[in-house]
Design a protein around this motif. Structure first.
Motif, PDB file in Angstrom:
ATOM      1  N   HIS A   1       2.775  18.548 -12.315  1.00  0.00           N
ATOM      2  CA  HIS A   1       3.924  19.375 -12.674  1.00  0.00           C
ATOM      3  C   HIS A   1       4.089  19.497 -14.166  1.00  0.00           C
ATOM      4  O   HIS A   1       4.513  20.531 -14.662  1.00  0.00           O
ATOM      5  CB  HIS A   1       5.196  18.806 -12.047  1.00  0.00           C
ATOM      6  N   LEU A   2       3.721  18.397 -14.833  1.00  0.00           N
ATOM      7  CA  LEU A   2       3.871  18.397 -16.279  1.00  0.00           C
ATOM      8  C   LEU A   2       3.078  19.541 -16.882  1.00  0.00           C
ATOM      9  O   LEU A   2       3.586  20.297 -17.699  1.00  0.00           O
ATOM     10  CB  LEU A   2       3.387  17.052 -16.828  1.00  0.00           C
ATOM     11  N   GLU A   3       1.835  19.678 -16.397  1.00  0.00           N
ATOM     12  CA  GLU A   3       0.978  20.718 -16.928  1.00  0.00           C
ATOM     13  C   GLU A   3       1.586  22.093 -16.656  1.00  0.00           C
ATOM     14  O   GLU A   3       1.688  22.933 -17.535  1.00  0.00           O
ATOM     15  CB  GLU A   3      -0.394  20.604 -16.258  1.00  0.00           C
TER      16      GLU A   3
ATOM     17  N   ARG B   1       4.655  22.715 -15.954  1.00  0.00           N
ATOM     18  CA  ARG B   1       5.916  22.882 -16.681  1.00  0.00           C
ATOM     19  C   ARG B   1       5.652  23.264 -18.136  1.00  0.00           C
ATOM     20  O   ARG B   1       6.334  24.135 -18.685  1.00  0.00           O
ATOM     21  CB  ARG B   1       6.719  21.575 -16.637  1.00  0.00           C
ATOM     22  N   VAL B   2       4.638  22.595 -18.715  1.00  0.00           N
ATOM     23  CA  VAL B   2       4.324  22.915 -20.102  1.00  0.00           C
ATOM     24  C   VAL B   2       3.912  24.373 -20.219  1.00  0.00           C
ATOM     25  O   VAL B   2       4.361  25.102 -21.104  1.00  0.00           O
ATOM     26  CB  VAL B   2       3.220  21.982 -20.650  1.00  0.00           C
ATOM     27  N   GLN B   3       3.078  24.806 -19.241  1.00  0.00           N
ATOM     28  CA  GLN B   3       2.635  26.202 -19.255  1.00  0.00           C
ATOM     29  C   GLN B   3       3.824  27.141 -19.112  1.00  0.00           C
ATOM     30  O   GLN B   3       3.949  28.133 -19.832  1.00  0.00           O
ATOM     31  CB  GLN B   3       1.645  26.448 -18.121  1.00  0.00           C
ATOM     32  N   GLU B   4       4.697  26.792 -18.157  1.00  0.00           N
ATOM     33  CA  GLU B   4       5.867  27.647 -17.926  1.00  0.00           C
ATOM     34  C   GLU B   4       6.721  27.751 -19.183  1.00  0.00           C
ATOM     35  O   GLU B   4       7.128  28.835 -19.594  1.00  0.00           O
ATOM     36  CB  GLU B   4       6.716  27.071 -16.795  1.00  0.00           C
ATOM     37  N   ARG B   5       6.973  26.562 -19.755  1.00  0.00           N
ATOM     38  CA  ARG B   5       7.830  26.539 -20.929  1.00  0.00           C
ATOM     39  C   ARG B   5       7.196  27.299 -22.098  1.00  0.00           C
ATOM     40  O   ARG B   5       7.879  28.020 -22.820  1.00  0.00           O
ATOM     41  CB  ARG B   5       8.113  25.099 -21.349  1.00  0.00           C
ATOM     42  N   THR B   6       5.870  27.111 -22.245  1.00  0.00           N
ATOM     43  CA  THR B   6       5.180  27.810 -23.310  1.00  0.00           C
ATOM     44  C   THR B   6       5.317  29.313 -23.125  1.00  0.00           C
ATOM     45  O   THR B   6       5.646  30.052 -24.056  1.00  0.00           O
ATOM     46  CB  THR B   6       3.689  27.414 -23.336  1.00  0.00           C
ATOM     47  N   ALA B   7       5.078  29.765 -21.892  1.00  0.00           N
ATOM     48  CA  ALA B   7       5.189  31.189 -21.591  1.00  0.00           C
ATOM     49  C   ALA B   7       6.603  31.667 -21.874  1.00  0.00           C
ATOM     50  O   ALA B   7       6.807  32.719 -22.498  1.00  0.00           O
ATOM     51  CB  ALA B   7       4.818  31.440 -20.134  1.00  0.00           C
TER      52      ALA B   7
ATOM     53  N   ASN C   1       0.829  -1.196   0.000  1.00  0.00           N
ATOM     54  CA  ASN C   1       0.000   0.000   0.000  1.00  0.00           C
ATOM     55  C   ASN C   1       0.872   1.258   0.000  1.00  0.00           C
ATOM     56  O   ASN C   1       0.601   2.207  -0.730  1.00  0.00           O
ATOM     57  CB  ASN C   1      -0.909  -0.011   1.232  1.00  0.00           C
ATOM     58  N   ARG C   2       1.937   1.197   0.833  1.00  0.00           N
ATOM     59  CA  ARG C   2       2.868   2.338   0.881  1.00  0.00           C
ATOM     60  C   ARG C   2       3.472   2.575  -0.496  1.00  0.00           C
ATOM     61  O   ARG C   2       3.515   3.702  -0.981  1.00  0.00           O
ATOM     62  CB  ARG C   2       3.994   2.059   1.880  1.00  0.00           C
ATOM     63  N   ASP C   3       3.896   1.474  -1.107  1.00  0.00           N
ATOM     64  CA  ASP C   3       4.525   1.587  -2.423  1.00  0.00           C
ATOM     65  C   ASP C   3       3.558   2.180  -3.437  1.00  0.00           C
ATOM     66  O   ASP C   3       3.902   3.069  -4.202  1.00  0.00           O
ATOM     67  CB  ASP C   3       4.978   0.202  -2.923  1.00  0.00           C
ATOM     68  N   LEU C   4       2.319   1.648  -3.370  1.00  0.00           N
ATOM     69  CA  LEU C   4       1.313   2.123  -4.314  1.00  0.00           C
ATOM     70  C   LEU C   4       1.025   3.600  -4.096  1.00  0.00           C
ATOM     71  O   LEU C   4       0.915   4.375  -5.033  1.00  0.00           O
ATOM     72  CB  LEU C   4       0.022   1.317  -4.162  1.00  0.00           C
ATOM     73  N   THR C   5       0.860   3.962  -2.812  1.00  0.00           N
ATOM     74  CA  THR C   5       0.567   5.358  -2.490  1.00  0.00           C
ATOM     75  C   THR C   5       1.689   6.249  -2.978  1.00  0.00           C
ATOM     76  O   THR C   5       1.455   7.292  -3.584  1.00  0.00           O
ATOM     77  CB  THR C   5       0.400   5.522  -0.966  1.00  0.00           C
ATOM     78  N   ALA C   6       2.917   5.800  -2.700  1.00  0.00           N
ATOM     79  CA  ALA C   6       4.076   6.608  -3.106  1.00  0.00           C
ATOM     80  C   ALA C   6       4.112   6.752  -4.621  1.00  0.00           C
ATOM     81  O   ALA C   6       4.316   7.849  -5.144  1.00  0.00           O
ATOM     82  CB  ALA C   6       5.362   5.955  -2.609  1.00  0.00           C
ATOM     83  N   SER C   7       3.841   5.615  -5.294  1.00  0.00           N
ATOM     84  CA  SER C   7       3.939   5.680  -6.745  1.00  0.00           C
ATOM     85  C   SER C   7       2.799   6.514  -7.312  1.00  0.00           C
ATOM     86  O   SER C   7       2.989   7.266  -8.256  1.00  0.00           O
ATOM     87  CB  SER C   7       3.985   4.265  -7.314  1.00  0.00           C
ATOM     88  N   GLU C   8       1.631   6.403  -6.665  1.00  0.00           N
ATOM     89  CA  GLU C   8       0.503   7.212  -7.129  1.00  0.00           C
ATOM     90  C   GLU C   8       0.823   8.694  -6.951  1.00  0.00           C
ATOM     91  O   GLU C   8       0.599   9.512  -7.841  1.00  0.00           O
ATOM     92  CB  GLU C   8      -0.768   6.841  -6.352  1.00  0.00           C
ATOM     93  N   ALA C   9       1.370   9.009  -5.770  1.00  0.00           N
ATOM     94  CA  ALA C   9       1.712  10.402  -5.484  1.00  0.00           C
ATOM     95  C   ALA C   9       2.737  10.918  -6.492  1.00  0.00           C
ATOM     96  O   ALA C   9       2.648  12.042  -6.968  1.00  0.00           O
ATOM     97  CB  ALA C   9       2.265  10.524  -4.074  1.00  0.00           C
ATOM     98  N   ARG C  10       3.674  10.005  -6.809  1.00  0.00           N
ATOM     99  CA  ARG C  10       4.734  10.404  -7.733  1.00  0.00           C
ATOM    100  C   ARG C  10       4.141  10.718  -9.111  1.00  0.00           C
ATOM    101  O   ARG C  10       4.454  11.736  -9.723  1.00  0.00           O
ATOM    102  CB  ARG C  10       5.743   9.267  -7.845  1.00  0.00           C
ATOM    103  N   TYR C  11       3.220   9.827  -9.532  1.00  0.00           N
ATOM    104  CA  TYR C  11       2.631  10.042 -10.852  1.00  0.00           C
ATOM    105  C   TYR C  11       1.756  11.286 -10.878  1.00  0.00           C
ATOM    106  O   TYR C  11       1.750  12.033 -11.835  1.00  0.00           O
ATOM    107  CB  TYR C  11       1.826   8.813 -11.283  1.00  0.00           C
ATOM    108  N   ARG C  12       1.018  11.472  -9.746  1.00  0.00           N
ATOM    109  CA  ARG C  12       0.138  12.632  -9.698  1.00  0.00           C
ATOM    110  C   ARG C  12       0.961  13.910  -9.771  1.00  0.00           C
ATOM    111  O   ARG C  12       0.643  14.840 -10.492  1.00  0.00           O
ATOM    112  CB  ARG C  12      -0.716  12.589  -8.437  1.00  0.00           C
TER     113      ARG C  12
END
Lengths: 216, 434
Positions: free
Chosen positions: B153-155, B157-163, B137-148
Motif C-alpha cells: 500500500h505504501l508504494e 499510496r506514494v504513487q497516488e500522492r505523487t500523482a 504461526n498465526r501471529d507471524l502470518t498475520a503480522s507478515e500479511a500486515r507488513y506486506r
C-alpha cells in the motif's frame, strides 16, 4: 480442585510444589513420605527422571475422612523446575488448590528464584488461577549450605507480600512438615469458605491437619 | 481445547481399576492360578466382578477347607479393588499363589498407571506446544500479511500522492496562468479602451473636419482664386504646387480611414482577448463552441503562420455548460500544438458535430503525429517531448482537464495519411446552436 463428587462423597484436591530446578521439591516429598506414617498417605510415585531431575512430576497422595463420611484425597505434586519444561508445569498446575514455592537459598540462585516465581505467576494466570488468592507458602530451602541469602534479607523482601515464609533444610527433614502444614492450613481455610467443611462435614482445621500429618 | 481431535487430560484425574488393568493382562494370571490348583480366581471392584476364571463357575465347591482369600489392589495408595482366590487354603502353596497373584497385579497396575500418566502429560504438553506453535504461526502470518500489505500500500499510496501532488501543482500553475492572463487582459482592456475610445471618436470628427478643410480649399481654388490679381494667382498656384496640396488632399482621404480602421482593429483584438478570457461572462453562462473557437483563433492570429490553412466544419453544435475560458485555453493549446508540429504548410481541420448526448470536436493536423508509446503519457502533467525551456508539459493536461470539466474525455488517434487527431468528447448541455 481436581473433582468433587457428592454422590460418591469424595473430594480430590491438588497441591503443587513449584520452584526453580534443583531447589529440592522432590526432596520435600521424599521427606514427607519418610516423616509421615503410612496411615493417611499413599506411596510416593516418581515418574521417569533424568540425572536425578524430575522431567514429569512426582506424586504423593494423602487420604482423610471427615466425620460426615466425606472422603478427601489430596494429591501433592512436584513440577519439573527446568525452564524447558514449562508446558509440563502448566499442565500440573491446572486446578491446583494450593502452591508451595520451594526457593533455593543459595545467593547464586536468587535470579532463578525470581524467574521461577514470575513463571509461577504467569502460569497460574494462564490456567485461570490468581496468585493473590491461591493458598501459597514459600520455603527457603538449603539453609544448611554456606553462602545463602540471610533471613533478614528474605524477611525484608517477602514480609510485605504477606505470604508465609518457612526456612528449611529438606535433606535433613527440617522445615518440611512445617511447610506442608502451613500450606494445608491455608488450603483448608479457603476450602472451608467455599465448601463449609466444618459446618456441613464436621471437619475442623485441627482435625484436617492432624489427619494429614501423623508422624511415623 | 474443544477440538475433538485433541485429547484433553487433567493431571490428577481419578482413575478406576478398569483404567489401569486390561483383561489381556489379568486373564492369563487368573487362568494360571486355576491351573495351579485354585477352584476360582477373580478380580472385583466393590461388589462388581470385573474378571474371573473359570468364566462360568458352575457350582460353588462345598468343601469345608475351600476358602476365599482376598487381597487388596492399590491405586495411588487407595484400595480400589481386590483379587480373590477360592482354593483349599490349608495348602500353603495356595496362600502363596494368592499373594503372588496380588503382587503381579499390583505391579502391573503401578506400571500401567505410570505409563498412562507419562503418556497423558506428554500428550498434554504436545497439544499445548502445538497450540502455541499454531498461535505463534498465526501471529507471524498475520503480522507478515500486515507488513506486506503496508509495504504494498505504501508504494501505491506514494504513487497516488505523487500523482495528486502533480495534478494539484499543475492545476495551481494553470489557474495562476489563467488568472494572470485574465487580469492582464482585463487591465489592458480597461487601460486601452478608454484612450482608444476618444482616439476613435476624435478620428471620426477629425475626418469630418478635414473634409470641410478640403472643401474650403477647393472653394478658394476655383471660386475666389479667379478674382485675384495675376501675381497673386501665380503665387497661390506656386504655393499649392510647393506644398503638394493635390497629393495631400488625396492622401488625407485615405490616411484617416486607415487610422480609424486600425483603431477599430485594436478595439476588436481587445474584445477578442476579453472574450477568450471570458472576463465579462458569468461562469454559468452557456458556452458557444463556434464563438469560443473564433475568439481563440482571433487571439492566436499572430502565432499562426500565414501559409497555414485552418478549416472549420462545425455542424449543428449545441451550447455547452461549463467554463468557457478553460475550453478556449484547450482550443488554443490544441491549435498551438498543431502549429508547432507543422510550422510550415499546416493544414488543420477542426470538425465539430453532435453524436448522441456528446459533442465531438476533432482537431486533425498534418504534422508528424504522436508515437504510439507516448500516447498513454502525453496527458500527464509535465510530460513533454520538447527541449527544456520549450514547454513545461501542461498543454495537453489542460485539454484533458477541460474535457473532464465538461464531463467528457480526450483521445488521440492517427490522422488518416499523416498527422495526429485529437478528439474531445464533451457532454452536451441543453440549448440551441453554439
Amino acid at each position: 480442585m481436581i473433582e468433587f463428587n457428592p454422590a460418591d462423597n469424595k473430594m480430590v484436591l491438588k497441591l503443587v510444589y513449584y520452584g526453580p530446578a534443583l531447589s529440592g521439591k522432590t526432596t520435600n516429598l521424599l521427606q514427607l513420605h519418610e516423616l509421615l506414617a503410612p496411615e493417611g498417605r499413599g506411596d510416593l510415585m516418581m515418574l521417569d527422571t533424568r540425572d536425578d531431575r524430575t522431567i514429569y512430576f512426582d506424586l504423593l497422595p494423602f487420604f482423610l475422612t471427615a466425620p460426615s463420611g466425606l472422603r478427601i484425597k489430596i494429591k501433592v505434586y512436584t513440577v519439573p523446575g527446568q525452564v524447558r519444561h514449562d508446558s509440563t508445569r502448566k499442565a500440573v498446575l491446572q486446578r491446583a488448590d494450593g502452591v508451595a514455592f520451594i526457593a533455593d537459598s543459595q545467593l547464586s540462585e536468587t535470579g532463578n528464584n525470581v524467574a521461577s516465581f514470575e513463571n509461577l505467576e504467569k502460569n497460574l494466570a494462564l490456567v485461570g488461577l490468581d496468585i493473590a488468592s491461591i493458598p501459597l507458602v514459600i520455603q527457603f530451602n538449603k539453609r544448611d549450605l554456606p553462602r545463602v541469602v540471610s533471613e533478614a534479607d528474605i524477611d525484608r523482601t517477602w514480609r510485605p507480600t504477606g505470604i508465609p515464609i518457612q526456612m528449611a533444610s529438606a535433606v535433613a527433614g527440617a522445615g518440611v512438615l512445617e511447610t506442608f502444614s502451613i500450606l494445608a492450613a491455608r488450603t483448608f481455610m479457603q476450602l472451608d469458605e467455599r465448601w463449609r467443611l466444618e459446618r456441613d462435614h464436621g471437619l475442623s482445621q485441627e482435625d484436617f491437619l492432624r489427619q494429614l500429618s501423623v508422624r511415623n | 481445547m474443544s477440538n475433538v481431535d485433541c485429547l484433553e487430560f487433567l493431571v490428577g484425574a481419578e482413575k478406576e481399576l478398569r483404567d489401569v488393568l486390561a483383561a489381556s493382562e489379568v486373564a492369563p494370571l487368573l487362568h494360571a492360578a486355576v491351573t495351579a490348583g485354585a477352584h476360582r480366581a477373580l478380580v472385583q471392584s466393590g461388589r462388581e466382578v470385573l474378571w474371573q476364571w473359570p468364566e462360568d463357575p458352575v457350582v460353588a465347591t462345598e468343601s469345608p477347607t475351600c476358602l476365599m482369600k482376598a487381597l487388596p489392589l492399590w491405586l495411588e495408595g487407595e484400595a480400589v479393588g481386590e483379587v480373590c482366590v477360592e482354593a483349599d487354603m490349608t495348602h500353603p502353596a495356595h496362600d502363596a499363589l494368592t499373594r503372588m497373584l496380588a503382587a503381579a497385579l499390583n505391579t502391573a497396575m503401578n506400571a500401567n498407571l505410570k505409563r498412562m500418566l507419562t503418556t497423558e502429560i506428554h500428550t498434554q504438553v504436545v497439544n499445548q506446544s502445538y497450540e502455541e506453535l499454531l498461535a505463534a504461526n498465526r501471529d507471524l502470518t498475520a503480522s507478515e500479511a500486515r507488513y506486506r500489505e503496508l509495504a504494498e500500500h505504501l508504494e501505491v499510496r506514494v504513487q497516488e500522492r505523487t500523482a495528486e501532488l502533480e495534478q494539484t501543482w499543475a492545476r495551481l500553475l494553470r489557474q495562476e496562468k489563467m488568472a494572470a492572463v485574465g487580469t492582464l487582459a482585463a487591465g489592458m482592456a480597461h487601460e486601452i479602451n478608454n484612450p482608444l475610445g476618444f482616439i476613435l471618436s476624435n478620428l471620426n470628427t477629425l475626418q469630418k473636419y478635414v473634409g470641410r478643410f478640403v472643401d474650403m480649399l477647393e472653394f478658394f481654388n476655383h471660386r475666389i482664386g479667379a478674382c485675384l490679381s495675376a501675381d497673386l494667382q501665380d503665387a497661390a498656384r506656386n504655393k499649392w504646387r510647393d506644398l503638394r496640396m493635390d497629393y495631400l488632399t488625396e492622401d488625407v482621404a485615405e490616411l484617416l480611414p486607415q487610422c480609424i480602421s486600425g483603431a477599430q482593429r485594436v478595439k476588436q483584438i481587445i474584445a477578442d482577448l476579453r472574450g477568450f478570457a471570458h472576463i465579462d461572462v458569468a461562469e454559468t453562462a452557456p458556452v458557444k463552441i463556434a464563438e469560443a473557437l473564433a475568439r481563440t483563433l482571433a487571439v492566436m492570429k499572430a502565432e499562426i503562420p500565414a501559409d497555414a490553412r485552418i478549416e472549420q466544419r462545425l455542424v449543428n453544435l449545441p451550447e455547452l455548460k461549463g467554463n468557457g475560458a478553460l475550453l478556449c485555453q484547450a482550443f488554443m493549446n490544441l491549435i498551438r500544438n498543431a502549429v508547432q508540429a507543422r510550422p510550415e504548410g499546416l493544414e488543420l481541420t477542426i470538425r465539430g458535430e453532435r453524436c448522441a448526448d456528446e459533442v465531438c470536436l476533432a482537431f486533425r493536423d498534418n504534422g508528424p503525429g504522436v508515437a504510439a508509446d507516448l500516447r498513454s503519457r502525453i496527458f500527464e502533467p509535465f510530460f513533454t517531448t520538447r527541449e527544456v525551456g520549450q514547454g513545461i508539459g501542461l498543454g495537453l493536461t489542460v485539454v484533458h482537464e477541460a474535457a473532464r470539466a465538461f464531463s467528457g474525455r480526450v483521445e488521440v488517434h492517427d490522422a488518416p495519411g499523416v498527422g495526429a487527431e485529437f478528439v474531445m468528447y464533451l457532454k452536451a448541455g441543453e440549448g440551441g446552436d453554439g
